[in-house]
Scaffold this motif. Structure first.
Motif, PDB file in Angstrom:
ATOM      1  N   TYR A  11    -103.466 -18.149  47.297  1.00 24.32           N
ATOM      2  CA  TYR A  11    -103.177 -18.822  48.563  1.00 24.32           C
ATOM      3  C   TYR A  11    -104.491 -19.248  49.192  1.00 24.32           C
ATOM      4  O   TYR A  11    -105.437 -18.455  49.261  1.00 24.32           O
ATOM      5  N   ALA A  21    -102.656 -13.550  45.305  1.00 23.24           N
ATOM      6  CA  ALA A  21    -101.422 -12.768  45.486  1.00 23.24           C
ATOM      7  C   ALA A  21    -100.839 -12.306  44.152  1.00 23.24           C
ATOM      8  O   ALA A  21    -100.194 -11.258  44.079  1.00 23.24           O
ATOM      9  N   ARG A  40     -95.102  -1.808  47.043  1.00 24.18           N
ATOM     10  CA  ARG A  40     -95.274  -1.649  48.483  1.00 24.18           C
ATOM     11  C   ARG A  40     -95.353  -3.020  49.141  1.00 24.18           C
ATOM     12  O   ARG A  40     -95.549  -4.034  48.464  1.00 24.18           O
ATOM     13  N   GLY A  42     -96.685  -6.192  50.564  1.00 25.15           N
ATOM     14  CA  GLY A  42     -97.918  -6.932  50.257  1.00 25.15           C
ATOM     15  C   GLY A  42     -98.317  -6.904  48.789  1.00 25.15           C
ATOM     16  O   GLY A  42     -99.306  -7.522  48.399  1.00 25.15           O
ATOM     17  N   ALA A  43     -97.546  -6.207  47.962  1.00 22.23           N
ATOM     18  CA  ALA A  43     -97.891  -6.097  46.530  1.00 22.23           C
ATOM     19  C   ALA A  43     -97.762  -7.438  45.818  1.00 22.23           C
ATOM     20  O   ALA A  43     -98.384  -7.660  44.779  1.00 22.23           O
ATOM     21  N   LYS A  45     -94.402  -9.009  45.538  1.00 19.19           N
ATOM     22  CA  LYS A  45     -93.035  -9.104  44.983  1.00 19.19           C
ATOM     23  C   LYS A  45     -92.345 -10.416  45.352  1.00 19.19           C
ATOM     24  O   LYS A  45     -91.790 -11.090  44.491  1.00 19.19           O
TER      25      LYS A  45
HETATM   26  N1  LIG Z   1     -98.464 -18.444  52.502  1.00 18.28           N
HETATM   27  C1  LIG Z   1     -99.350 -17.444  52.375  1.00 18.28           C
HETATM   28  N2  LIG Z   1    -100.645 -17.616  52.688  1.00 18.28           N
HETATM   29  C2  LIG Z   1    -101.544 -16.639  52.552  1.00 18.28           C
HETATM   30  N3  LIG Z   1    -101.249 -15.397  52.097  1.00 18.28           N
HETATM   31  C3  LIG Z   1     -99.977 -15.165  51.782  1.00 18.28           C
HETATM   32  C4  LIG Z   1     -98.959 -16.159  51.901  1.00 18.28           C
HETATM   33  N4  LIG Z   1     -97.784 -15.625  51.505  1.00 18.28           N
HETATM   34  C5  LIG Z   1     -98.057 -14.357  51.166  1.00 18.28           C
HETATM   35  N5  LIG Z   1     -99.363 -14.072  51.335  1.00 18.28           N
HETATM   36  C6  LIG Z   1    -100.020 -12.794  51.031  1.00 18.28           C
HETATM   37  O1  LIG Z   1     -99.769 -12.441  49.684  1.00 18.28           O
HETATM   38  C7  LIG Z   1     -99.554 -11.058  49.564  1.00 18.28           C
HETATM   39  C8  LIG Z   1     -98.257 -10.809  48.849  1.00 18.28           C
HETATM   40  O2  LIG Z   1     -97.179 -11.198  49.683  1.00 18.28           O
HETATM   41  P1  LIG Z   1     -95.674 -10.964  49.285  1.00 18.28           P
HETATM   42  O3  LIG Z   1     -94.812 -11.398  50.440  1.00 18.28           O
HETATM   43  O4  LIG Z   1     -95.430 -11.569  47.965  1.00 18.28           O
HETATM   44  O5  LIG Z   1     -95.646  -9.380  49.135  1.00 18.28           O
HETATM   45  P2  LIG Z   1     -94.392  -8.421  49.033  1.00 18.28           P
HETATM   46  O6  LIG Z   1     -94.731  -7.425  47.996  1.00 18.28           O
HETATM   47  O7  LIG Z   1     -93.156  -9.201  48.862  1.00 18.28           O
HETATM   48  O8  LIG Z   1     -94.420  -7.709  50.431  1.00 18.28           O
HETATM   49  P3  LIG Z   1     -93.333  -7.760  51.604  1.00 18.28           P
HETATM   50  O9  LIG Z   1     -92.248  -6.871  51.158  1.00 18.28           O
HETATM   51  O10 LIG Z   1     -94.096  -7.224  52.766  1.00 18.28           O
HETATM   52  O11 LIG Z   1     -92.956  -9.198  51.745  1.00 18.28           O
HETATM   53  C9  LIG Z   1     -99.623 -10.471  50.968  1.00 18.28           C
HETATM   54  O12 LIG Z   1    -100.869  -9.886  51.170  1.00 18.28           O
HETATM   55  C10 LIG Z   1     -99.438 -11.671  51.856  1.00 18.28           C
HETATM   56  O13 LIG Z   1    -100.137 -11.516  53.070  1.00 18.28           O
END
Ligand SMILES: Nc1ncnc2c1ncn2[C@@H]1O[C@H](COP(=O)(O)OP(=O)(O)OP(=O)(O)O)[C@@H](O)[C@H]1O
Length: 335
Positions: A11, A21, A40, A42-43, A45
Protein backbone atom coordinates in the motif's frame (compact mmCIF):
# COMPACT_ATOMS: atom_id res chain seq x y z
CA UNK A 1 -9.96 -24.23 -7.00
CA UNK A 2 -8.12 -21.18 -5.64
CA UNK A 3 -4.44 -20.79 -6.30
CA UNK A 4 -2.56 -17.80 -4.95
CA UNK A 5 1.01 -17.67 -6.20
CA UNK A 6 3.66 -15.33 -4.75
CA UNK A 7 1.10 -12.69 -3.82
CA UNK A 8 2.46 -9.33 -2.70
CA UNK A 9 0.53 -6.24 -1.70
CA UNK A 10 2.18 -2.92 -1.06
CA UNK A 11 0.00 0.00 0.00
CA UNK A 12 1.29 3.44 -0.86
CA UNK A 13 0.79 5.33 2.41
CA UNK A 14 2.39 8.59 1.39
CA UNK A 15 4.48 10.15 -1.35
CA UNK A 16 7.57 8.35 -0.15
CA UNK A 17 6.20 5.79 2.29
CA UNK A 18 4.62 2.42 1.74
CA UNK A 19 3.36 -0.51 3.77
CA UNK A 20 3.79 -4.17 2.82
CA UNK A 21 0.52 -5.91 3.74
CA UNK A 22 1.17 -9.25 1.98
CA UNK A 23 4.56 -10.85 1.50
CA UNK A 24 5.05 -13.82 -0.80
CA UNK A 25 1.76 -15.57 -0.09
CA UNK A 26 1.33 -19.03 -1.63
CA UNK A 27 -1.96 -20.73 -0.93
CA UNK A 28 -3.91 -23.49 -2.61
CA UNK A 29 -7.54 -24.21 -1.75
CA UNK A 30 -8.87 -27.48 -3.14
CA UNK A 31 -12.30 -27.80 -4.73
CA UNK A 32 -15.01 -28.54 -2.17
CA UNK A 33 -13.02 -27.77 0.96
CA UNK A 34 -13.55 -25.21 3.68
CA UNK A 35 -10.29 -23.38 4.17
CA UNK A 36 -9.73 -20.92 7.01
CA UNK A 37 -7.17 -18.16 7.37
CA UNK A 38 -6.62 -16.98 10.93
CA UNK A 39 -4.55 -14.09 12.20
CA UNK A 40 -4.51 -11.16 14.58
CA UNK A 41 -5.85 -7.75 13.61
CA UNK A 42 -3.61 -6.26 10.94
CA UNK A 43 -2.07 -9.59 9.89
CA UNK A 44 -3.36 -9.07 6.34
CA UNK A 45 -6.35 -11.44 6.25
CA UNK A 46 -8.83 -9.02 4.66
CA UNK A 47 -6.28 -7.90 2.12
CA UNK A 48 -5.62 -11.54 1.26
CA UNK A 49 -9.30 -12.44 0.95
CA UNK A 50 -10.05 -9.40 -1.17
CA UNK A 51 -7.15 -10.34 -3.43
CA UNK A 52 -8.98 -13.51 -4.44
CA UNK A 53 -11.69 -11.63 -6.34
CA UNK A 54 -9.36 -8.68 -6.98
CA UNK A 55 -11.45 -6.26 -4.91
CA UNK A 56 -7.90 -5.50 -3.81
CA UNK A 57 -5.48 -5.95 -6.70
CA UNK A 58 -2.17 -7.47 -5.56
CA UNK A 59 0.95 -5.57 -6.53
CA UNK A 60 2.63 -8.85 -7.42
CA UNK A 61 1.82 -12.49 -8.04
CA UNK A 62 -0.90 -14.52 -9.73
CA UNK A 63 -4.47 -15.26 -8.67
CA UNK A 64 -6.13 -18.31 -10.23
CA UNK A 65 -9.74 -19.24 -9.48
CA UNK A 66 -11.40 -22.21 -11.14
CA UNK A 67 -8.58 -22.40 -13.69
CA UNK A 68 -8.86 -18.73 -14.77
CA UNK A 69 -5.93 -16.38 -14.18
CA UNK A 70 -7.84 -13.47 -12.73
CA UNK A 71 -4.79 -11.24 -12.68
CA UNK A 72 -4.67 -11.44 -16.49
CA UNK A 73 -8.36 -10.98 -17.30
CA UNK A 74 -9.74 -7.85 -18.92
CA UNK A 75 -12.03 -5.74 -16.71
CA UNK A 76 -15.09 -7.08 -18.56
CA UNK A 77 -14.06 -10.72 -18.24
CA UNK A 78 -13.27 -10.11 -14.57
CA UNK A 79 -16.77 -8.73 -13.95
CA UNK A 80 -18.19 -11.90 -15.49
CA UNK A 81 -15.91 -14.13 -13.42
CA UNK A 82 -16.81 -12.32 -10.18
CA UNK A 83 -20.39 -13.54 -10.54
CA UNK A 84 -19.06 -17.01 -9.79
CA UNK A 85 -17.27 -15.82 -6.65
CA UNK A 86 -19.73 -15.04 -3.85
CA UNK A 87 -18.74 -12.98 -0.84
CA UNK A 88 -20.20 -12.32 2.61
CA UNK A 89 -19.14 -9.64 5.06
CA UNK A 90 -18.85 -9.01 8.78
CA UNK A 91 -21.35 -6.13 8.63
CA UNK A 92 -23.54 -7.82 6.01
CA UNK A 93 -23.50 -4.88 3.50
CA UNK A 94 -27.22 -5.18 2.70
CA UNK A 95 -29.24 -2.58 0.82
CA UNK A 96 -31.10 -0.93 3.70
CA UNK A 97 -33.95 0.44 1.60
CA UNK A 98 -34.68 -2.93 -0.05
CA UNK A 99 -36.56 -5.91 1.39
CA UNK A 100 -35.00 -9.28 2.05
CA UNK A 101 -36.42 -10.52 -1.23
CA UNK A 102 -35.11 -7.54 -3.19
CA UNK A 103 -31.68 -7.87 -1.61
CA UNK A 104 -31.43 -11.48 -2.71
CA UNK A 105 -32.76 -10.70 -6.19
CA UNK A 106 -30.27 -7.84 -6.66
CA UNK A 107 -27.33 -9.85 -8.09
CA UNK A 108 -29.74 -11.71 -10.39
CA UNK A 109 -31.01 -8.41 -11.79
CA UNK A 110 -27.43 -7.22 -12.27
CA UNK A 111 -26.80 -10.49 -14.15
CA UNK A 112 -29.82 -9.52 -16.30
CA UNK A 113 -31.82 -12.64 -15.55
CA UNK A 114 -35.44 -12.46 -16.70
CA UNK A 115 -38.14 -11.84 -14.08
CA UNK A 116 -39.65 -15.27 -14.64
CA UNK A 117 -36.36 -16.91 -13.65
CA UNK A 118 -35.62 -14.57 -10.77
CA UNK A 119 -38.75 -15.39 -8.77
CA UNK A 120 -38.27 -19.15 -8.40
CA UNK A 121 -34.55 -18.72 -7.74
CA UNK A 122 -35.20 -16.21 -4.94
CA UNK A 123 -37.88 -18.54 -3.47
CA UNK A 124 -35.34 -21.35 -3.47
CA UNK A 125 -32.67 -19.22 -1.77
CA UNK A 126 -35.12 -17.92 0.85
CA UNK A 127 -35.99 -21.48 1.68
CA UNK A 128 -32.32 -22.51 1.85
CA UNK A 129 -31.48 -19.86 4.45
CA UNK A 130 -34.78 -20.23 6.30
CA UNK A 131 -36.11 -16.71 5.66
CA UNK A 132 -39.25 -17.34 3.59
CA UNK A 133 -41.40 -15.84 6.34
CA UNK A 134 -39.25 -12.70 6.41
CA UNK A 135 -39.05 -12.02 2.69
CA UNK A 136 -40.92 -8.70 2.85
CA UNK A 137 -39.03 -7.41 5.90
CA UNK A 138 -36.39 -4.70 5.69
CA UNK A 139 -32.87 -5.26 7.08
CA UNK A 140 -33.51 -3.01 10.09
CA UNK A 141 -36.30 -5.38 11.15
CA UNK A 142 -33.93 -8.36 11.26
CA UNK A 143 -31.52 -9.76 13.84
CA UNK A 144 -27.79 -10.00 13.04
CA UNK A 145 -28.06 -13.70 12.24
CA UNK A 146 -30.99 -13.10 9.90
CA UNK A 147 -29.09 -10.31 8.15
CA UNK A 148 -26.16 -12.65 7.58
CA UNK A 149 -28.57 -15.25 6.17
CA UNK A 150 -29.70 -12.64 3.64
CA UNK A 151 -26.03 -11.99 2.87
CA UNK A 152 -25.45 -15.69 2.30
CA UNK A 153 -28.51 -16.08 0.06
CA UNK A 154 -27.43 -13.06 -1.98
CA UNK A 155 -23.89 -14.43 -2.31
CA UNK A 156 -25.24 -17.75 -3.56
CA UNK A 157 -27.72 -16.24 -6.02
CA UNK A 158 -25.54 -16.63 -9.11
CA UNK A 159 -24.56 -20.17 -8.20
CA UNK A 160 -20.91 -19.43 -7.37
CA UNK A 161 -18.13 -21.98 -7.32
CA UNK A 162 -16.40 -20.18 -4.48
CA UNK A 163 -17.71 -18.39 -1.39
CA UNK A 164 -15.43 -15.87 0.36
CA UNK A 165 -16.33 -15.12 3.99
CA UNK A 166 -14.88 -11.98 5.54
CA UNK A 167 -15.20 -12.37 9.35
CA UNK A 168 -18.78 -13.47 8.70
CA UNK A 169 -19.61 -14.28 12.31
CA UNK A 170 -17.53 -11.68 14.16
CA UNK A 171 -20.50 -9.39 14.76
CA UNK A 172 -22.72 -12.20 16.05
CA UNK A 173 -23.29 -13.74 19.48
CA UNK A 174 -22.00 -17.29 20.09
CA UNK A 175 -25.32 -19.04 19.50
CA UNK A 176 -26.03 -17.18 16.27
CA UNK A 177 -22.43 -17.81 15.22
CA UNK A 178 -23.05 -21.55 15.61
CA UNK A 179 -26.17 -21.43 13.46
CA UNK A 180 -24.43 -19.46 10.69
CA UNK A 181 -21.43 -21.82 10.76
CA UNK A 182 -23.80 -24.80 10.50
CA UNK A 183 -25.45 -23.18 7.50
CA UNK A 184 -22.07 -22.66 5.82
CA UNK A 185 -21.17 -26.31 6.45
CA UNK A 186 -24.48 -27.44 4.97
CA UNK A 187 -24.02 -25.26 1.89
CA UNK A 188 -20.53 -26.67 1.41
CA UNK A 189 -21.74 -30.25 1.80
CA UNK A 190 -24.90 -30.00 -0.27
CA UNK A 191 -23.68 -27.81 -3.10
CA UNK A 192 -19.96 -28.60 -3.05
CA UNK A 193 -19.09 -24.90 -2.94
CA UNK A 194 -15.49 -24.19 -1.98
CA UNK A 195 -15.33 -21.85 0.99
CA UNK A 196 -12.45 -19.58 1.96
CA UNK A 197 -12.98 -17.75 5.23
CA UNK A 198 -10.97 -15.39 7.37
CA UNK A 199 -11.36 -15.05 11.11
CA UNK A 200 -9.51 -14.17 14.29
CA UNK A 201 -11.31 -16.90 16.25
CA UNK A 202 -9.84 -20.38 16.54
CA UNK A 203 -13.32 -21.64 17.52
CA UNK A 204 -14.57 -20.81 14.01
CA UNK A 205 -11.67 -22.71 12.43
CA UNK A 206 -12.25 -25.71 14.68
CA UNK A 207 -15.98 -25.78 13.97
CA UNK A 208 -15.99 -25.75 10.17
CA UNK A 209 -12.61 -25.81 8.45
CA UNK A 210 -10.77 -28.71 6.84
CA UNK A 211 -7.50 -26.86 6.53
CA UNK A 212 -6.11 -23.68 8.00
CA UNK A 213 -3.36 -21.14 7.34
CA UNK A 214 -2.07 -18.90 10.12
CA UNK A 215 -1.06 -15.36 9.12
CA UNK A 216 1.23 -12.95 10.87
CA UNK A 217 2.64 -9.67 9.56
CA UNK A 218 1.59 -10.37 5.97
CA UNK A 219 3.00 -13.89 5.85
CA UNK A 220 1.64 -17.38 6.22
CA UNK A 221 3.57 -18.78 9.17
CA UNK A 222 1.95 -22.20 9.34
CA UNK A 223 -0.64 -24.24 7.46
CA UNK A 224 -2.05 -27.74 7.34
CA UNK A 225 -5.09 -29.76 8.32
CA UNK A 226 -6.93 -28.24 11.24
CA UNK A 227 -6.31 -31.34 13.30
CA UNK A 228 -2.53 -31.27 12.71
CA UNK A 229 -2.16 -27.56 13.30
CA UNK A 230 -4.40 -27.67 16.35
CA UNK A 231 -2.77 -30.66 17.99
CA UNK A 232 0.84 -29.86 17.11
CA UNK A 233 1.16 -26.10 16.62
CA UNK A 234 4.71 -25.11 15.66
CA UNK A 235 4.61 -21.33 15.44
CA UNK A 236 4.21 -19.17 18.55
CA UNK A 237 1.28 -17.27 16.97
CA UNK A 238 -0.49 -20.56 16.30
CA UNK A 239 0.13 -21.71 19.85
CA UNK A 240 -1.53 -18.57 21.17
CA UNK A 241 -4.63 -19.18 19.04
CA UNK A 242 -4.80 -22.82 20.06
CA UNK A 243 -4.51 -21.97 23.75
CA UNK A 244 -7.62 -19.78 23.39
CA UNK A 245 -9.77 -22.81 22.74
CA UNK A 246 -7.94 -25.31 24.93
CA UNK A 247 -7.34 -23.42 28.12
CA UNK A 248 -7.36 -26.64 30.13
CA UNK A 249 -3.92 -27.58 28.87
CA UNK A 250 -0.69 -26.52 30.48
CA UNK A 251 -2.27 -25.30 33.70
CA UNK A 252 -0.26 -24.69 36.83
CA UNK A 253 -1.38 -27.97 38.35
CA UNK A 254 0.19 -29.85 35.46
CA UNK A 255 3.36 -27.79 35.70
CA UNK A 256 3.68 -28.76 39.36
CA UNK A 257 3.48 -32.42 38.43
CA UNK A 258 5.94 -32.07 35.59
CA UNK A 259 8.87 -32.16 38.04
CA UNK A 260 8.14 -35.77 38.79
CA UNK A 261 8.83 -36.82 35.20
CA UNK A 262 7.09 -39.55 33.18
CA UNK A 263 4.23 -37.30 32.25
CA UNK A 264 2.99 -37.74 28.72
CA UNK A 265 0.44 -36.08 26.48
CA UNK A 266 -1.49 -38.43 24.23
CA UNK A 267 -3.52 -37.35 21.21
CA UNK A 268 -6.31 -39.57 19.94
CA UNK A 269 -7.91 -39.02 16.55
CA UNK A 270 -11.07 -40.29 14.90
CA UNK A 271 -12.49 -43.60 16.10
CA UNK A 272 -9.55 -44.19 18.47
CA UNK A 273 -10.92 -41.43 20.65
CA UNK A 274 -13.56 -43.79 21.96
CA UNK A 275 -11.35 -46.89 22.36
CA UNK A 276 -9.61 -48.08 25.55
CA UNK A 277 -6.21 -48.04 23.79
CA UNK A 278 -4.30 -46.62 26.74
CA UNK A 279 -5.79 -49.03 29.26
CA UNK A 280 -5.19 -52.06 27.04
CA UNK A 281 -1.56 -51.07 26.44
CA UNK A 282 -0.66 -50.34 30.05
CA UNK A 283 -2.45 -53.49 31.22
CA UNK A 284 0.12 -55.62 29.39
CA UNK A 285 2.87 -54.25 31.68
CA UNK A 286 3.28 -53.94 35.44
CA UNK A 287 2.87 -50.19 35.20
CA UNK A 288 -0.21 -48.12 36.05
CA UNK A 289 -1.26 -44.62 35.12
CA UNK A 290 -3.01 -41.63 36.60
CA UNK A 291 -5.05 -39.29 34.43
CA UNK A 292 -4.24 -35.67 35.21
CA UNK A 293 -6.27 -34.00 32.50
CA UNK A 294 -8.39 -35.07 29.61
CA UNK A 295 -10.69 -33.76 26.94
CA UNK A 296 -12.73 -35.17 24.10
CA UNK A 297 -13.98 -32.81 21.43
CA UNK A 298 -14.61 -32.50 17.72
CA UNK A 299 -12.64 -30.81 14.98
CA UNK A 300 -15.32 -30.13 12.38
CA UNK A 301 -16.77 -33.65 12.27
CA UNK A 302 -13.68 -35.57 13.40
CA UNK A 303 -13.55 -36.58 17.08
CA UNK A 304 -10.27 -36.07 18.87
CA UNK A 305 -9.09 -36.45 22.41
CA UNK A 306 -6.17 -35.29 24.45
CA UNK A 307 -5.03 -36.90 27.70
CA UNK A 308 -2.27 -35.92 30.03
CA UNK A 309 -1.27 -38.89 32.15
CA UNK A 310 1.45 -39.78 34.57
CA UNK A 311 2.85 -43.24 33.81
CA UNK A 312 3.88 -45.06 36.94
CA UNK A 313 6.36 -47.86 36.34
CA UNK A 314 10.00 -48.57 35.63
CA UNK A 315 11.86 -46.65 32.94
CA UNK A 316 11.77 -49.72 30.71
CA UNK A 317 8.01 -50.15 31.07
CA UNK A 318 7.33 -46.49 30.43
CA UNK A 319 9.49 -46.58 27.28
CA UNK A 320 7.65 -49.68 26.09
CA UNK A 321 4.22 -48.16 26.68
CA UNK A 322 5.14 -44.99 24.79
CA UNK A 323 6.50 -47.04 21.90
CA UNK A 324 3.43 -49.30 21.71
CA UNK A 325 1.03 -46.37 21.82
CA UNK A 326 2.96 -44.84 18.96
CA UNK A 327 2.75 -48.07 16.98
CA UNK A 328 -1.03 -47.92 17.35
CA UNK A 329 -1.05 -44.53 15.68
CA UNK A 330 -1.42 -42.35 18.78
CA UNK A 331 0.74 -39.27 19.10
CA UNK A 332 2.60 -39.35 22.38
CA UNK A 333 4.88 -36.63 23.67
CA UNK A 334 6.77 -36.57 26.95
CA UNK A 335 6.11 -33.44 28.97
N1 LIG B 1 -5.75 0.99 1.96
C1 LIG B 1 -4.74 0.80 2.82
N2 LIG B 1 -3.71 1.66 2.89
C2 LIG B 1 -2.69 1.48 3.73
N3 LIG B 1 -2.59 0.43 4.59
C3 LIG B 1 -3.59 -0.45 4.57
C4 LIG B 1 -4.71 -0.32 3.70
N4 LIG B 1 -5.55 -1.36 3.92
C5 LIG B 1 -4.97 -2.09 4.88
N5 LIG B 1 -3.81 -1.55 5.28
C6 LIG B 1 -2.90 -2.10 6.29
O1 LIG B 1 -2.55 -3.43 5.94
C7 LIG B 1 -2.49 -4.25 7.09
C8 LIG B 1 -3.35 -5.46 6.89
O2 LIG B 1 -4.71 -5.07 6.89
P1 LIG B 1 -5.89 -6.11 6.82
O3 LIG B 1 -7.19 -5.35 6.95
O4 LIG B 1 -5.70 -6.97 5.65
O5 LIG B 1 -5.62 -6.96 8.14
P2 LIG B 1 -6.57 -7.99 8.86
O6 LIG B 1 -5.71 -9.13 9.25
O7 LIG B 1 -7.75 -8.28 8.03
O8 LIG B 1 -6.98 -7.21 10.15
P3 LIG B 1 -8.42 -6.70 10.61
O9 LIG B 1 -9.10 -7.91 11.12
O10 LIG B 1 -8.10 -5.72 11.68
O11 LIG B 1 -9.04 -6.09 9.40
C9 LIG B 1 -2.87 -3.38 8.28
O12 LIG B 1 -1.73 -2.97 8.95
C10 LIG B 1 -3.57 -2.21 7.64
O13 LIG B 1 -3.38 -1.03 8.39
Amino acid sequence: MIDLIDIEKVYQTGKKSSFIALRGINLKVEKGEIFGVIGRSGAGKSTLLRSVNLLERPTGGTVIVGGDKLTELTEKALQEKRKRIGMIFQHFNLLTTATVRENIAFPLRIAKLGGSRIKPRVDELLELVGLTAYQHHYPKQLSGGQKQRVGIARALANDPEVLLCDEATSALDPQTTDSILSLLKEINRRMGITILLITHEMGVIRAVCDRVAVMDHGRIVESGTVLDVFLSPRDSVTREFVSEVSDAFGSEAIDAYRAQGRMVRIHFRGGQTYEPVLYETVRRTDATFAILQGTVSKMKDVPYGQLIVELRGSDGEVDRIIEELGQQGLEVSRL
